[in-house]
Design a protein around this motif. Structure first.
Motif, PDB file in Angstrom:
ATOM      1  N   GLU A  68      -4.583 -12.609   8.169  1.00 30.01           N
ATOM      2  CA  GLU A  68      -4.999 -11.396   8.863  1.00 30.01           C
ATOM      3  C   GLU A  68      -4.456 -10.161   8.167  1.00 30.01           C
ATOM      4  OE1 GLU A  68      -4.355 -11.353  13.065  1.00 30.01           O
ATOM      5  OE2 GLU A  68      -4.792 -13.490  13.236  1.00 30.01           O
ATOM      6  N   VAL A  69      -5.209  -9.084   8.277  1.00 32.68           N
ATOM      7  CA  VAL A  69      -4.810  -7.798   7.710  1.00 32.68           C
ATOM      8  C   VAL A  69      -3.660  -7.230   8.535  1.00 32.68           C
ATOM      9  CG1 VAL A  69      -5.581  -5.412   7.367  1.00 32.68           C
ATOM     10  CG2 VAL A  69      -7.104  -7.313   6.798  1.00 32.68           C
ATOM     11  N   LYS A  70      -2.626  -6.747   7.846  1.00 31.15           N
ATOM     12  CA  LYS A  70      -1.481  -6.151   8.545  1.00 31.15           C
ATOM     13  C   LYS A  70      -1.398  -4.648   8.331  1.00 31.15           C
ATOM     14  CE  LYS A  70       1.500 -10.187   8.514  1.00 31.15           C
ATOM     15  NZ  LYS A  70       2.765 -10.745   8.063  1.00 31.15           N
ATOM     16  N   TYR A  71      -1.972  -4.166   7.217  1.00 29.58           N
ATOM     17  CA  TYR A  71      -1.881  -2.745   6.893  1.00 29.58           C
ATOM     18  C   TYR A  71      -3.262  -2.202   6.523  1.00 29.58           C
ATOM     19  CZ  TYR A  71       2.996  -4.101   6.562  1.00 29.58           C
ATOM     20  OH  TYR A  71       4.234  -4.605   6.836  1.00 29.58           O
ATOM     21  N   ARG A  72      -3.516  -0.959   6.931  1.00 30.88           N
ATOM     22  CA  ARG A  72      -4.807  -0.326   6.644  1.00 30.88           C
ATOM     23  C   ARG A  72      -4.551   1.122   6.237  1.00 30.88           C
ATOM     24  NH1 ARG A  72      -9.470  -2.349   8.329  1.00 30.88           N
ATOM     25  NH2 ARG A  72      -8.422  -3.503   9.971  1.00 30.88           N
ATOM     26  N   HIS A  73      -5.325   1.587   5.272  1.00 34.30           N
ATOM     27  CA  HIS A  73      -5.218   2.984   4.816  1.00 34.30           C
ATOM     28  C   HIS A  73      -5.616   3.897   5.977  1.00 34.30           C
ATOM     29  CE1 HIS A  73      -5.969   6.643   2.544  1.00 34.30           C
ATOM     30  NE2 HIS A  73      -5.327   6.099   1.525  1.00 34.30           N
ATOM     31  N   PRO A  74      -4.875   4.970   6.238  1.00 35.74           N
ATOM     32  CA  PRO A  74      -5.164   5.820   7.396  1.00 35.74           C
ATOM     33  C   PRO A  74      -6.503   6.552   7.337  1.00 35.74           C
ATOM     34  CG  PRO A  74      -3.382   6.748   6.073  1.00 35.74           C
ATOM     35  CD  PRO A  74      -3.697   5.406   5.508  1.00 35.74           C
ATOM     36  N   SER A  75      -6.997   6.859   6.139  1.00 36.82           N
ATOM     37  CA  SER A  75      -8.256   7.606   6.068  1.00 36.82           C
ATOM     38  C   SER A  75      -9.403   6.808   5.456  1.00 36.82           C
ATOM     39  CB  SER A  75      -8.056   8.906   5.279  1.00 36.82           C
ATOM     40  OG  SER A  75      -7.615   8.606   3.966  1.00 36.82           O
ATOM     41  N   ASP A  76      -9.135   5.631   4.902  1.00 35.78           N
ATOM     42  CA  ASP A  76     -10.193   4.788   4.325  1.00 35.78           C
ATOM     43  C   ASP A  76      -9.999   3.369   4.851  1.00 35.78           C
ATOM     44  OD1 ASP A  76     -12.024   3.376   2.853  1.00 35.78           O
ATOM     45  OD2 ASP A  76     -11.373   4.129   0.902  1.00 35.78           O
ATOM     46  N   GLU A  77     -10.735   3.016   5.899  1.00 32.41           N
ATOM     47  CA  GLU A  77     -10.547   1.719   6.559  1.00 32.41           C
ATOM     48  C   GLU A  77     -10.940   0.528   5.697  1.00 32.41           C
ATOM     49  OE1 GLU A  77     -12.203   1.597  10.452  1.00 32.41           O
ATOM     50  OE2 GLU A  77     -10.891   3.192  11.177  1.00 32.41           O
ATOM     51  N   SER A  78     -11.631   0.778   4.579  1.00 31.68           N
ATOM     52  CA  SER A  78     -11.998  -0.336   3.705  1.00 31.68           C
ATOM     53  C   SER A  78     -10.802  -0.818   2.881  1.00 31.68           C
ATOM     54  CB  SER A  78     -13.139   0.075   2.772  1.00 31.68           C
ATOM     55  OG  SER A  78     -12.698   1.046   1.837  1.00 31.68           O
ATOM     56  N   LEU A  79      -9.752  -0.007   2.799  1.00 37.29           N
ATOM     57  CA  LEU A  79      -8.544  -0.387   2.061  1.00 37.29           C
ATOM     58  C   LEU A  79      -7.571  -1.070   3.010  1.00 37.29           C
ATOM     59  CD1 LEU A  79      -8.052   2.851  -0.053  1.00 37.29           C
ATOM     60  CD2 LEU A  79      -9.056   0.689  -0.786  1.00 37.29           C
ATOM     61  N   THR A  80      -7.371  -2.364   2.786  1.00 40.31           N
ATOM     62  CA  THR A  80      -6.486  -3.145   3.648  1.00 40.31           C
ATOM     63  C   THR A  80      -5.537  -3.968   2.791  1.00 40.31           C
ATOM     64  OG1 THR A  80      -8.042  -4.989   3.732  1.00 40.31           O
ATOM     65  CG2 THR A  80      -8.214  -3.328   5.484  1.00 40.31           C
ATOM     66  N   TRP A  81      -4.481  -4.476   3.443  1.00 39.66           N
ATOM     67  CA  TRP A  81      -3.510  -5.336   2.767  1.00 39.66           C
ATOM     68  C   TRP A  81      -2.930  -6.285   3.800  1.00 39.66           C
ATOM     69  CZ3 TRP A  81       2.196  -4.110   1.959  1.00 39.66           C
ATOM     70  CH2 TRP A  81       2.793  -5.054   1.102  1.00 39.66           C
ATOM     71  N   THR A  82      -2.754  -7.540   3.411  1.00 35.48           N
ATOM     72  CA  THR A  82      -2.210  -8.547   4.322  1.00 35.48           C
ATOM     73  C   THR A  82      -0.698  -8.503   4.399  1.00 35.48           C
ATOM     74  OG1 THR A  82      -2.060 -10.207   2.579  1.00 35.48           O
ATOM     75  CG2 THR A  82      -4.130 -10.125   3.863  1.00 35.48           C
ATOM     76  N   GLY A  83      -0.069  -7.800   3.483  1.00 32.96           N
ATOM     77  CA  GLY A  83       1.384  -7.763   3.435  1.00 32.96           C
ATOM     78  C   GLY A  83       1.946  -8.815   2.514  1.00 32.96           C
ATOM     79  N   ARG A  84       1.067  -9.596   1.891  1.00 28.67           N
ATOM     80  CA  ARG A  84       1.496 -10.636   0.959  1.00 28.67           C
ATOM     81  C   ARG A  84       1.237 -10.178  -0.470  1.00 28.67           C
ATOM     82  NH1 ARG A  84      -0.626 -16.337   3.508  1.00 28.67           N
ATOM     83  NH2 ARG A  84       0.510 -16.193   5.470  1.00 28.67           N
ATOM     84  N   GLY A  85       2.050 -10.645  -1.373  1.00 30.34           N
ATOM     85  CA  GLY A  85       1.862 -10.311  -2.786  1.00 30.34           C
ATOM     86  C   GLY A  85       2.296  -8.881  -3.085  1.00 30.34           C
ATOM     87  N   ARG A  86       1.889  -8.411  -4.250  1.00 32.19           N
ATOM     88  CA  ARG A  86       2.252  -7.057  -4.663  1.00 32.19           C
ATOM     89  C   ARG A  86       1.571  -6.034  -3.777  1.00 32.19           C
ATOM     90  NH1 ARG A  86       1.591  -6.174 -10.949  1.00 32.19           N
ATOM     91  NH2 ARG A  86       2.677  -4.280 -10.342  1.00 32.19           N
ATOM     92  N   LYS A  87       2.240  -4.922  -3.600  1.00 31.82           N
ATOM     93  CA  LYS A  87       1.658  -3.834  -2.813  1.00 31.82           C
ATOM     94  C   LYS A  87       0.482  -3.237  -3.596  1.00 31.82           C
ATOM     95  CE  LYS A  87       5.893  -2.324  -0.528  1.00 31.82           C
ATOM     96  NZ  LYS A  87       6.974  -2.992  -1.221  1.00 31.82           N
TER      97      LYS A  87
END
Length: 106
Positions: A68-87
């Protein structure tokens, strides 16, 4: 061919001609290889997918569910990150700009 006898513009033209010929031959060689592979597979009564194993099973079919996605860009919802791997670069940029990682949490 004596490359020392060529001036700079002639060398550039030669380089462009060689690059174009390499691309053309690569396409030609791939087509020949594909034809040979198909003929060999057909001779044995197989499809290429049978020989190469086809597509890998999707995560759902393998019993694993996507992370599951844990982080999302505040102004571009298409940019997400699961919190795994490199930032991702967008996370790094926001952190360097002073944004707190918890502010990006979904």
């Amino acid at each position: 061919m004596d490359l020392n006898a060529l001036d700079f513009s002639e060398l550039l033209q030669l380089k462009n001609d060689v690059d174009a010929e390499v691309r053309r031959r690569e396409v030609e060689e791939k087509a020949k290889a594909k034809k040979q592979i198909l003929e060999i597979a057909k001779a044995y009564g197989f499809s290429v997918e049978d020989v190469l194993g086809g597509k890998t099973a999707p995560a759902a079919a393998s019993g694993r569910k996507p992370v599951e996605v844990k982080y999302r860009h505040p102004s571009d919802e298409s940019l997400t990150w699961t919190g795994r791997g490199r930032k991702p670069l967008w996370v790094v940029a926001l952190l360097e700009a002073g944004t707190d990682l918890d502010a990006l949490r979904v």
